[in-house]
Design an enzyme around this catalytic site. Sequence first.
Site, PDB file in Angstrom:
ATOM      1  N   PRO A  97       8.160   9.251  -5.269  1.00 34.53           N
ATOM      2  CA  PRO A  97       9.024   8.015  -5.568  1.00 34.53           C
ATOM      3  C   PRO A  97      10.292   8.186  -4.675  1.00 34.53           C
ATOM      4  CG  PRO A  97       9.248  10.145  -7.149  1.00 34.53           C
ATOM      5  CD  PRO A  97       8.020  10.406  -6.279  1.00 34.53           C
TER       6      PRO A  97
ATOM      7  N   ASP B  39      -3.907 -14.521   3.801  1.00 33.08           N
ATOM      8  CA  ASP B  39      -2.848 -13.976   3.379  1.00 33.08           C
ATOM      9  C   ASP B  39      -1.880 -13.608   4.431  1.00 33.08           C
ATOM     10  OD1 ASP B  39      -4.185 -13.217   1.050  1.00 33.08           O
ATOM     11  OD2 ASP B  39      -5.188 -11.184   1.709  1.00 33.08           O
TER      12      ASP B  39
ATOM     13  N   GLU C 126       7.421  17.707 -11.116  1.00 32.62           N
ATOM     14  CA  GLU C 126       8.694  17.325 -10.871  1.00 32.62           C
ATOM     15  C   GLU C 126       9.171  17.127  -9.285  1.00 32.62           C
ATOM     16  OE1 GLU C 126      10.205  16.363 -13.395  1.00 32.62           O
ATOM     17  OE2 GLU C 126      12.073  15.776 -12.562  1.00 32.62           O
TER      18      GLU C 126
ATOM     19  N   ARG D  29      -8.807  -2.905   3.324  1.00 32.02           N
ATOM     20  CA  ARG D  29      -9.039  -4.210   3.459  1.00 32.02           C
ATOM     21  C   ARG D  29      -8.894  -4.949   4.576  1.00 32.02           C
ATOM     22  NH1 ARG D  29      -5.694  -7.820   2.222  1.00 32.02           N
ATOM     23  NH2 ARG D  29      -7.201  -9.394   1.324  1.00 32.02           N
TER      24      ARG D  29
END
Length: 251
Positions: free
Chosen positions: A89, A169, A116, A154
Amino acid sequence: MKFDVVTIFPAMIESGLAEGVVGRARQAGLLDIVVHNLRNFTTDRHHVVDDVAFGGGPGMVLKPEPLFAASETIAEQRGPADAVLLMSPAGKPFTQADARRLTTLGHIIVLCGRYEGIDERVRQHVATEEVSIGDYVLSGGEVPALVIVDAVSRLVPGVVGDEQSVDADSFTRGLLDHPHYTRPAEFRGHRVPDVLLSGHHREIRKWRQQEALRRTAERRPELLAEAALTAEERDFLESEGFGPAGKKGSR
Ligand code: 9D3
């Protein structure tokens, strides 16, 4: 393209990569993905992968030894990696530009965190980059690893059957997609816009372009600041009350 994913929940990764275009590409041999159980790289009787934090505090920390051993064993058995991604994160937010960059590499190792945190020496001496998928808290790096493998895979030629949809895209130049409709032309009283039934390809192209601009202005105005818009596109946005487009602070 070769991926090695290291995790304490290998079944989570395997099930996510078994279906859809990625599953088919693996079967076709376009993608060589191996999922590794981190516990297989422990040397103690109980296969312990975590420990308490030095300095105290709540939560467990992933130990360095199994992650070092995993990356070294993978390099020996599968060849050296071009990148080792640590899912975290605290990483740099992953973008489509990162997906395109990673597609140019041949071999990527993805390390999934849990608990953690992860011993800092893994970041410093094993990982080549630390990657987040956005500002929300997940319970581990497995879903983010699936996101990265999917987004990169992809873009590998042949993985998505219809190369046109991959091109589309990138050709939308950083705008959101226009609305899509299929049959029936009327469903519970809700009609498909007439222009799409008209067969006037020029008009259809223009409508889709304008709807893409409208949606982007409504939902993601910050994307318009980056988009290279034509004079006609800017005029359309202004006529719809979105203000001079492509300039920051215009809204
Ligand atoms: C305040 C401490 N927390 C950081 C926000 C601790 C923490 C929470 C969640 C540590 C690890 C995790 C598990 N998440 C991931 O491993 C993760 C993640 C995420 O939670 N969000 C977005 N991208 C990612 S990549 C890996």
